[in-house]
Structures are given as C-alpha cells and as structure tokens.
Write a protein that holds these residues in place. Structure first.
Motif, PDB file in Angstrom:
ATOM      1  N   LEU A 195      10.546   3.763   7.812  1.00  0.00           N
ATOM      2  CA  LEU A 195      10.828   3.484   9.076  1.00  0.00           C
ATOM      3  C   LEU A 195       9.491   3.153   9.883  1.00  0.00           C
ATOM      4  CD1 LEU A 195      13.063   6.809   9.551  1.00  0.00           C
ATOM      5  CD2 LEU A 195      13.793   4.431   9.707  1.00  0.00           C
ATOM      6  N   ARG A 196       8.498   3.589   9.632  1.00  0.00           N
ATOM      7  CA  ARG A 196       7.182   3.127  10.154  1.00  0.00           C
ATOM      8  C   ARG A 196       6.985   1.704  10.009  1.00  0.00           C
ATOM      9  NH1 ARG A 196       1.473   4.892   7.845  1.00  0.00           N
ATOM     10  NH2 ARG A 196       0.162   4.057   9.329  1.00  0.00           N
ATOM     11  N   HIS A 197       7.267   1.114   8.883  1.00  0.00           N
ATOM     12  CA  HIS A 197       7.322  -0.098   8.684  1.00  0.00           C
ATOM     13  C   HIS A 197       8.081  -1.129   9.653  1.00  0.00           C
ATOM     14  CE1 HIS A 197       7.958  -3.920   6.150  1.00  0.00           C
ATOM     15  NE2 HIS A 197       6.793  -3.899   6.312  1.00  0.00           N
ATOM     16  N   GLU A 236       0.765  -1.145  -0.092  1.00  0.00           N
ATOM     17  CA  GLU A 236      -0.088  -0.164   0.060  1.00  0.00           C
ATOM     18  C   GLU A 236       0.697   1.188   0.094  1.00  0.00           C
ATOM     19  OE1 GLU A 236      -2.436  -0.454   3.196  1.00  0.00           O
ATOM     20  OE2 GLU A 236      -3.960  -1.920   2.452  1.00  0.00           O
ATOM     21  N   HIS A 237       1.996   1.389   0.573  1.00  0.00           N
ATOM     22  CA  HIS A 237       2.868   2.504   0.781  1.00  0.00           C
ATOM     23  C   HIS A 237       4.216   2.387  -0.256  1.00  0.00           C
ATOM     24  CE1 HIS A 237       0.528   2.428   4.549  1.00  0.00           C
ATOM     25  NE2 HIS A 237       0.755   3.784   4.321  1.00  0.00           N
ATOM     26  N   ARG A 238       3.987   1.294  -1.234  1.00  0.00           N
ATOM     27  CA  ARG A 238       5.044   1.192  -2.206  1.00  0.00           C
ATOM     28  C   ARG A 238       6.393   1.075  -1.680  1.00  0.00           C
ATOM     29  NH1 ARG A 238       2.027   3.553  -6.625  1.00  0.00           N
ATOM     30  NH2 ARG A 238      -0.225   2.855  -6.535  1.00  0.00           N
ATOM     31  N   LEU A 239       6.695   0.473  -0.653  1.00  0.00           N
ATOM     32  CA  LEU A 239       7.915   0.606  -0.286  1.00  0.00           C
ATOM     33  C   LEU A 239       9.005   0.096  -1.058  1.00  0.00           C
ATOM     34  CD1 LEU A 239       7.327  -0.318   3.499  1.00  0.00           C
ATOM     35  CD2 LEU A 239       7.471   1.768   2.565  1.00  0.00           C
ATOM     36  N   ASP A 240       8.572  -0.869  -2.080  1.00  0.00           N
ATOM     37  CA  ASP A 240       9.674  -1.305  -3.084  1.00  0.00           C
ATOM     38  C   ASP A 240      10.150  -0.479  -4.112  1.00  0.00           C
ATOM     39  OD1 ASP A 240      10.005  -3.694  -1.514  1.00  0.00           O
ATOM     40  OD2 ASP A 240       8.261  -4.838  -2.831  1.00  0.00           O
ATOM     41  N   GLU A 241       9.238   0.716  -4.095  1.00  0.00           N
ATOM     42  CA  GLU A 241       9.458   1.721  -5.145  1.00  0.00           C
ATOM     43  C   GLU A 241      10.205   2.695  -4.579  1.00  0.00           C
ATOM     44  OE1 GLU A 241       5.898   2.106  -7.741  1.00  0.00           O
ATOM     45  OE2 GLU A 241       4.891   0.558  -6.900  1.00  0.00           O
TER      46      GLU A 241
END
Length: 297
Positions: A198-200, A148-153
C-alpha cells in the motif's frame, strides 16, 4: 524512520543533510554538508534534466537556502540531538520516541515553509520534456522500492526483508549486536504492520498528484497548492493505507522502546555517543567557514 519525502528533492534538498547523518557517519557529514550545493544540483538535474538557465537559477536560490539553514537550523539540530542523547541515556520511553518523531516533522515543516516559494518559482519553468524525464526517474525509483521490499514475493519474504533492514539499522547505532539480540529485534520487526504494498501504491498516488499539480504551474494559486502538497502527505490516502499507517506509527514507538530494553549499557552508550557526535558536527558546520578552518587547526 521513513524518509520517502527525500525522493522529491528540488527545493527541500537541504534535508539530505539528515540522510548524510544517518547513512554516512560524522566525518562524511562534515564533508558532505559543505558539498551539499553540488550534490543537490546534481540530484535535481538527474530528476529534471535542467537546462543551463535553470541550473543557474537553482544554484542561486539553493545557496540562499543553504546559508539560512547553516546559520539558523543547524544549531537547532544540534540542540535537538543533544536532548535526544539525554533521553537515550536515561532509557527510551514511549513519549521520548513520539517526541523525536514530532521533532523531525517540525523541522521538515520549517524547511518547507522557507523553501516552498522558491520551489514554485523554479517548477514554473519546467517543460513537458523535463516532466517526462522526472516520470522516468520515478519509475526507476518505484521499481527499486519494489525490489527492496520484495513486493513480487510472498508476505513471509517481505517480513524477512523488513527484519533484515531493522537489524541493520539498529546495528548501525549500537556498533554490534549479539545473535540473540538480532533474533529478538527481527521478531519485534516482524510484528509491525505490513503496509509496503500500500505504501508503494501511495508513492505512485503522490507522484500522480504532483503531475496534475504541475498542470497548474502557470496559475496564481500554484505556490500555495505546492506548499499544501509538500506538507499534507496524508490527504487523499486510501482509507486502508491510512488505517495501517496510523497503526504503524503507534506500534513504531513501542518497537523502539522494546529494542532499547534489549541493549546493554555499553550499547546504549554507543548510541548516545553517536548522537552527540552528530550534534557536535552540526555545531561545527553552523560556524562560518573561516571559523571552521581555525577550529580544525
């Protein structure tokens, strides 16, 4: 406003009423609150895979919490939302946003104070296999958060996703937005600190803390330690995340004030009306079921 603490739902599952209010609308709130015991039991079972005795014990304790919440907390929620409506009608100021945020935190603390001992008693019965089921569910939640937060992008993609979520949240309250308003809201959201990665990581830190805490579930100090864990989310945070979190909180108030200034009188009235509708629902739900039936005739 973020509700990550809803992800752990054993005793504070009553807080789902707030999610119902935000996500589903007034008619669903009235139906959903009455069915909250079933939904909470289903959710807790999804995370822990409870056995029959645990389900029965959960239902008994949750029913007691639900009754208290209906009689003592919902009237307070209604008054809180009515006051928020008045502040909204007058045009949001920075202190109004901070007042709303602190009001939500205060009500969360009240529920934890009421439910922490019941949570400790129930968690004391959890088996290693059930903790493994919990970790598997958390792993799924963490992967969903990352998607949802596109962390891999890259950062730009993450900002675009955050802006889209921000516009959608504002539109929910106002009913509609012009193209120009959407662009300005997206730009305002883009100025917020990017702390999703960082939230993750902090979510997983909290999950690890909980698992270590569960190793003490047979000890006398467990209830107090669990209460502390529920109430003190910032303890043990990475310093960089804590710095960004404080900055995010400060900027959040400015963001909502800036968004409020973009609204037309008609849109501001729509926000106030929605808040009042929720307040009316809370007052209705605070009544005993027989009175609700009479009111619906």
């Amino acid at each position: 406003m973020r509700c990550d603490w809803l992800k752990f739902r054993l005793a504070p599952a009553i807080l789902l009423v707030l999610a119902l209010a935000v996500l589903a609308g007034c008619s669903m709130l009235r139906f959903g609150y009455g069915q909250l015991d079933h939904f909470a039991a289903w959710t807790v079972d999804e995370y822990f895979d409870l056995d029959a005795a645990q389900k029965q014990e959960f239902s008994k304790r949750f029913d007691r919490l639900h009754d208290w919440h209906r009689q003592e907390q919902l009237p307070d929620y209604a008054a809180f939302l009515a006051a928020a409506r008045t502040r909204t009608e007058n045009g949001l100021k920075r202190q109004d946003v901070l007042w709303i945020i602190e009001g939500i935190r205060e009500r969360y603390r009240g529920i934890i104070s009421r439910s922490a001992d019941d949570a400790a008693a129930l968690l004391a019965t959890v088996t290693p296999a059930q903790l493994e089921a919990l970790q598997q569910q958390w792993d799924r939640d963490n992967r969903r958060f990352a998607r949802e937060h596109r962390l891999d992008e890259n950062t730009e993609e993450q900002r675009r996703a955050a802006a889209k979520r921000a516009v959608s949240r504002v539109r929910y309250w106002t009913g509609n937005l012009t193209d120009e308003q959407e662009l300005k809201i997206a730009a305002l959201a883009g100025e917020m600190p990017m702390n999703h990665r960082l939230r993750h990581q902090d979510r997983m830190r909290r999950q690890g803390e909980f698992m270590r805490l569960m190793a003490q579930r047979g000890e006398p100090g467990f209830p107090a330690a669990l209460r502390h864990w529920f109430l003190n989310w910032e303890t043990g945070r990475d310093p960089e995340y804590q710095r960004l979190w404080v900055l995010w909180e400060q900027k959040q108030a400015d963001y909502y004030v800036a968004v409020d200034r973009l609204l037309t009188p008609t849109q501001r009235t729509a926000v106030a009306r929605r808040l009042q509708n929720f307040a009316d629902d809370f007052n209705y739900l605070a009544q005993r079921p027989t009175k609700q039936a009479d009111a619906g005739r």
